[in-house]
Write a protein that holds these residues in place. Structure first.
Motif, PDB file in Angstrom:
ATOM      1  N   UNK A 103      13.586  17.469 -21.833  1.00 47.42           N
ATOM      2  CA  UNK A 103      14.769  16.732 -20.797  1.00 47.42           C
ATOM      3  C   UNK A 103      14.946  15.914 -21.044  1.00 47.42           C
ATOM      4  N   UNK A 104      15.294  14.673 -22.047  1.00 44.61           N
ATOM      5  CA  UNK A 104      15.659  13.680 -22.438  1.00 44.61           C
ATOM      6  C   UNK A 104      17.143  14.457 -23.203  1.00 44.61           C
ATOM      7  N   UNK A 105      16.815  15.301 -23.896  1.00 48.28           N
ATOM      8  CA  UNK A 105      18.213  15.833 -24.846  1.00 48.28           C
ATOM      9  C   UNK A 105      18.872  16.152 -24.036  1.00 48.28           C
ATOM     10  N   UNK A 106      19.269  16.847 -22.863  1.00 50.85           N
ATOM     11  CA  UNK A 106      20.405  16.425 -21.920  1.00 50.85           C
ATOM     12  C   UNK A 106      21.438  15.245 -21.744  1.00 50.85           C
ATOM     13  N   UNK A 107      20.631  14.286 -22.374  1.00 52.24           N
ATOM     14  CA  UNK A 107      21.309  12.622 -21.919  1.00 52.24           C
ATOM     15  C   UNK A 107      21.889  13.051 -23.423  1.00 52.24           C
ATOM     16  N   UNK A 108      21.471  13.568 -24.829  1.00 54.21           N
ATOM     17  CA  UNK A 108      22.925  13.507 -25.502  1.00 54.21           C
ATOM     18  C   UNK A 108      24.201  14.627 -25.623  1.00 54.21           C
ATOM     19  N   UNK A 109      24.139  15.389 -24.866  1.00 56.19           N
ATOM     20  CA  UNK A 109      24.858  16.432 -24.410  1.00 56.19           C
ATOM     21  C   UNK A 109      26.456  15.462 -23.588  1.00 56.19           C
ATOM     22  N   UNK A 110      25.510  15.024 -22.311  1.00 57.61           N
ATOM     23  CA  UNK A 110      26.421  13.942 -21.235  1.00 57.61           C
ATOM     24  C   UNK A 110      26.876  13.065 -21.786  1.00 57.61           C
ATOM     25  N   UNK A 111      26.167  12.262 -22.936  1.00 61.88           N
ATOM     26  CA  UNK A 111      26.639  10.572 -23.234  1.00 61.88           C
ATOM     27  C   UNK A 111      27.618  11.331 -24.198  1.00 61.88           C
ATOM     28  N   UNK A 112      27.561  12.252 -24.657  1.00 59.83           N
ATOM     29  CA  UNK A 112      28.727  12.887 -25.757  1.00 59.83           C
ATOM     30  C   UNK A 112      29.859  12.906 -25.037  1.00 59.83           C
ATOM     31  N   UNK A 113      29.273  13.573 -24.132  1.00 62.52           N
ATOM     32  CA  UNK A 113      31.089  14.234 -23.616  1.00 62.52           C
ATOM     33  C   UNK A 113      31.558  13.044 -22.817  1.00 62.52           C
ATOM     34  N   UNK A 114      30.653  12.233 -22.642  1.00 65.94           N
ATOM     35  CA  UNK A 114      31.706  10.912 -22.076  1.00 65.94           C
ATOM     36  C   UNK A 114      32.289   9.922 -23.601  1.00 65.94           C
ATOM     37  N   UNK A 115      32.073   9.986 -24.608  1.00 61.80           N
ATOM     38  CA  UNK A 115      32.070   9.981 -26.083  1.00 61.80           C
ATOM     39  C   UNK A 115      33.373  10.046 -26.557  1.00 61.80           C
ATOM     40  N   UNK A 116      33.232  11.819 -25.528  1.00 57.30           N
ATOM     41  CA  UNK A 116      34.566  13.107 -26.672  1.00 57.30           C
ATOM     42  C   UNK A 116      35.866  12.294 -25.607  1.00 57.30           C
ATOM     43  N   UNK A 117      35.522  12.165 -24.570  1.00 60.13           N
ATOM     44  CA  UNK A 117      36.447  11.655 -23.105  1.00 60.13           C
ATOM     45  C   UNK A 117      37.630  10.753 -23.715  1.00 60.13           C
TER      46      UNK A 117
END
Length: 177
Positions: A103-117
């Motif tokens: 479940x916690x791996x979704x944080x990496x996708x979400x956080x990386x999306x924010x960092x990409x922006x």
């Protein structure tokens, strides 16, 4: 690999952890750059090394996230294009979501999306605050994964980035009123 806090144990030291520590030392200096281009290029180098750490740990979501982020960091030095930014965000989700095991791996996708922006559309302190949010997402993942270097690295990123943000804040030009 760790599945939850209730059965978390001290991770074993091995080659993967050693590579993680190398990434930590490379990444620890990235946030010292106040120049946005140098910051992005230094992040790229760090992400390449960290990607190999996550491959060795068998953490596919983190591997894809780091690999895509390395290419993204370089691309963001060349263009601020919205379609390019959206391509990288889409790649994070398309490559990452099917690989989710915990479940916690979704944080990496979400956080990386924010960092990409942040890397494509923001500058200065705002960019760094959004990248810091990404660090908070990754520190949770790295701790639960058992990545010693990754956890230390994100903690260092948060601390060094905070100091750099304060330095940038206090040395910014004051507008004449």
């Amino acid at each position: 690999m760790m599945t939850s806090l209730t059965n978390w144990t001290i991770p074993e030291w091995n080659l993967a952890q050693t590579i993680g520590m190398v990434a930590f030392f490379i990444g620890a200096t990235a946030f010292l750059h106040s120049d946005g281009r140098r910051f992005r290029l230094h992040l790229m180098l760090f992400q390449i090394v960290l990607c190999s750490h996550f491959v060795m740990m068998g953490a596919l979501v983190a591997t894809f996230g780091c690999g895509i982020s390395a290419i993204r960091s370089y691309a963001s030095t060349k263009t601020q294009s919205t379609p390019v930014m959206l391509f990288f965000i889409a790649m994070l989700w398309v490559m990452g979501v099917p690989q989710l095991e915990y479940y916690y791996e979704i944080l990496t996708i979400f956080g990386s999306s924010v960092a990409t922006y942040a890397l494509f559309k923001m500058q200065g302190i705002t960019m760094r605050l959004l990248v810091m949010f990404n660090s908070f997402c990754w520190i949770i993942n790295n701790f639960l994964l058992g990545s010693i270097g990754g956890t230390l690295m994100e903690l260092t990123f948060i601390l060094v980035n905070s100091v750099t943000i304060l330095r940038m804040y206090y040395t910014r030009p004051i507008a004449n009123h």
